[in-house]
Design an enzyme around this catalytic site. Structure first.
Site, PDB file in Angstrom:
ATOM      1  N   LYS A  81      23.495 -16.850  29.509  1.00 53.76           N
ATOM      2  CA  LYS A  81      22.515 -16.595  28.273  1.00 53.76           C
ATOM      3  C   LYS A  81      22.892 -17.792  27.639  1.00 53.76           C
ATOM      4  O   LYS A  81      24.154 -18.086  26.682  1.00 53.76           O
ATOM      5  CB  LYS A  81      22.665 -15.680  27.568  1.00 53.76           C
ATOM      6  CG  LYS A  81      21.055 -15.296  26.819  1.00 53.76           C
ATOM      7  CD  LYS A  81      20.580 -14.054  26.279  1.00 53.76           C
ATOM      8  CE  LYS A  81      19.115 -14.692  25.593  1.00 53.76           C
ATOM      9  NZ  LYS A  81      18.947 -13.112  25.774  1.00 53.76           N
ATOM     10  N   SER A 157      14.238 -12.561  25.781  1.00 55.13           N
ATOM     11  CA  SER A 157      15.125 -13.149  25.890  1.00 55.13           C
ATOM     12  C   SER A 157      16.011 -14.098  26.712  1.00 55.13           C
ATOM     13  O   SER A 157      16.143 -14.860  26.686  1.00 55.13           O
ATOM     14  CB  SER A 157      15.465 -13.249  24.510  1.00 55.13           C
ATOM     15  OG  SER A 157      17.064 -12.991  24.074  1.00 55.13           O
ATOM     16  N   SER A 181      15.080  -7.825  26.641  1.00 57.96           N
ATOM     17  CA  SER A 181      15.323  -8.978  26.555  1.00 57.96           C
ATOM     18  C   SER A 181      15.846  -9.124  27.619  1.00 57.96           C
ATOM     19  O   SER A 181      16.179 -10.429  28.646  1.00 57.96           O
ATOM     20  CB  SER A 181      16.360  -9.723  25.319  1.00 57.96           C
ATOM     21  OG  SER A 181      16.051 -10.098  24.367  1.00 57.96           O
TER      22      SER A 181
END
Length: 489
Positions: A81, A157, A181
């Site tokens: 990420k 996310s 997320s």
């Protein structure tokens, strides 16, 4: 080996490298070719680490040739990420101002995966500063596209990692989760994801300076893996768990707990809080419940989860209070419209004063106690990760009604993050062309129970990915202005 190497599970990839059936270099090249083929359509990988990945793979091959014992993830490519540091690579958070923020060291979970032989192959997209909303769109890299249907969001996310894994660009993704997320993009993209117990995996979230974040950020944010198969989540879990001097929160708890007497009890809550659930999601929960019954679990409908409304209110008050002092500066980094999601939350939930915050911290502990008692009676909880199928991109930032709808959809993720318990998201099938899934929540530090139950669901309902992204005209609409090919060599 038959199928293309990128189609294989992480476990099979590593086993093939360890046995010498394929080289780690061949495995990395297969994934780089896959990224070149599909990333222009989905824009999930933001920055390739191609040369360094090739060099790491070559070291793995030399080690095997020298007779060295290779790690359990030898040669397996993984994405990271955009908010998690990889040594020598910028950690941008999707923010133009941070494009030169080069990481001095790997974050602890990256280091642990690398030590097990896995190969970081690229960064993956996030919502700007992981604050701009649930949809994965960043100021620096643009929109990430759901490979099942360009008209719906891949979630976030950790949406870049979910898309990369779903399309075969990586065997594993390393995301994080403080309220859904990992689990929401897993459901929206048809992959599996693990949110561990708070304190199970070591982390160091001091990315933008030397100061640690406040208590809410310390307690809520947990790094975790995404994969196409539950068995691969287990491999990553066993590698990521443990202690690290950089994280005094991480505790040395055994990977497996003691056996439970009799069939394991599973509480089923299809509509947490009674706020409504889409028929497709209800059917997904029912399908998973049936799979668990078939596997010998004691599956029981229960009235509801403990203190949902109170927990959601406390979560919002604590997080907004912690965030409020930095908001004026942070707001300037989010770009046009990127501040709407947090701004609406702050209008709805004003910061607490000192007396209120002390009371809220006590409430937090009390709610955690209520959940511990609930999970003592029912070691596992089955429910939705999101109570609707994938929604349109940016719904949560459009207006208050959209934000409330998304917040309600992820309510079980939010409350389980608040109480710090583990959960595994697992797919259940496809409805109207879109993936469906559920999450299985467990007692603190009983990830093993969650993974075993998720494996039972997968064994009976199947695996949905990897998939090829839809082409123009095959989804409900074509990608609307989404940047293509965001990766850099």
């Amino acid at each position: 080996m038959g199928d293309a190497l990128w189609k294989m599970s992480a476990g099979r990839q590593s086993a093939a490298v360890r046995r010498g059936e394929v080289s780690a270099v061949e495995l990395v090249e297969s994934h780089l070719e896959r990224i070149a083929a599909v990333n222009p359509a989905v824009n999930a990988v933001t920055r390739l680490i191609a040369d360094r990945a090739r060099a790491a793979a070559a070291r793995t091959d030399r080690a095997r040739a020298a007779g060295e014992v290779l790690g359990p993830l030898a040669g397996v490519p993984f994405t990271v990420k955009e908010s998690t540091p990889v040594e020598g690579v910028p950690t941008t958070f999707g923010v133009p101002r941070f494009r030169g923020l080069v990481a001095a060291a790997d974050a602890p979970p990256v280091a642990r995966l690398r030590a097990a032989g896995a190969v970081p192959i690229g960064h993956s997209n996030v919502p700007t500063l992981i604050l701009a909303g649930m949809h994965t769109r960043s100021e620096l890299f643009g929109d990430t596209v759901n490979p099942w249907d360009a008209s719906v969001t891949p979630g976030g996310s950790s949406g870049g990692d979910a898309v990369a894994v779903a399309t075969g660009m990586a065997a594993l993704g390393l995301g994080n989760d403080s309220g859904g997320s990992i689990r929401v993009p897993a459901q929206f993209c048809g992959v599996a994801g693990l949110k561990p117990t708070a304190g199970r995996f070591p982390a160091d979230h001091r990315v933008l300076g030397t100061d640690d974040p406040g208590p809410a950020s310390q307690m809520l944010v947990t790094d975790g893996p995404l994969a196409r198969r539950v068995a691969d989540l287990r491999l990553a879990f066993e590698v990521l768990a443990g202690t690290d001097p950089r994280d005094p929160r991480a505790v040395p708890v055994p990977l497996r707990g003691g056996a439970l007497p009799g069939p394991v009890k599973v509480a089923v809550v299809t509509d947490p809080g009674g706020l409504g659930v889409h028929p497709a999601v209800r059917s997904a929960v029912e399908a998973a419940a049936g799979a668990l019954r078939d596997a010998g679990y004691d599956v029981r409908e229960v009235a509801d989860v403990p203190r949902l409304e109170e927990a959601l209110d406390a979560y919002g008050r604590i997080t907004m209070t912690e965030f409020a002092p930095s908001w004026p500066g942070v707001r300037t980094l989010l770009g046009e419209g990127g501040d709407r999601y947090i701004a609406m939350a702050m209008e709805r939930t004003p910061p607490a004063n000192a007396e209120e915050l002390v009371r809220l911290m006590g409430t937090w502990m009390n709610i955690r106690r209520s959940w511990a008692e609930f999970l003592d009676a029912h070691p596992l909880l089955l429910g939705p990760s999101f109570t609707e199928p994938p929604v349109e991109p940016g719904l949560e930032s459009r207006d208050v009604a959209g934000r409330d709808r998304v917040a309600a959809g992820m309510r079980l993720c939010t409350v389980t993050s608040f109480v710090g318990v583990p959960a595994v998201a697992v797919p259940t099938g496809v409805t109207d062309g879109l993936p469906c899934g559920v999450q299985i929540v467990g007692r603190a530090f009983r990830e093993d129970l969650c993974l075993e139950a998720a494996q039972a669901v997968e064994d009976r309902l199947g695996v949905l990915t990897p998939i090829d992204p839809i082409g123009p005209g095959r989804g409900r609409r074509t990608p609307g202005g989404a940047p293509a090919g965001g990766a850099h060599a």
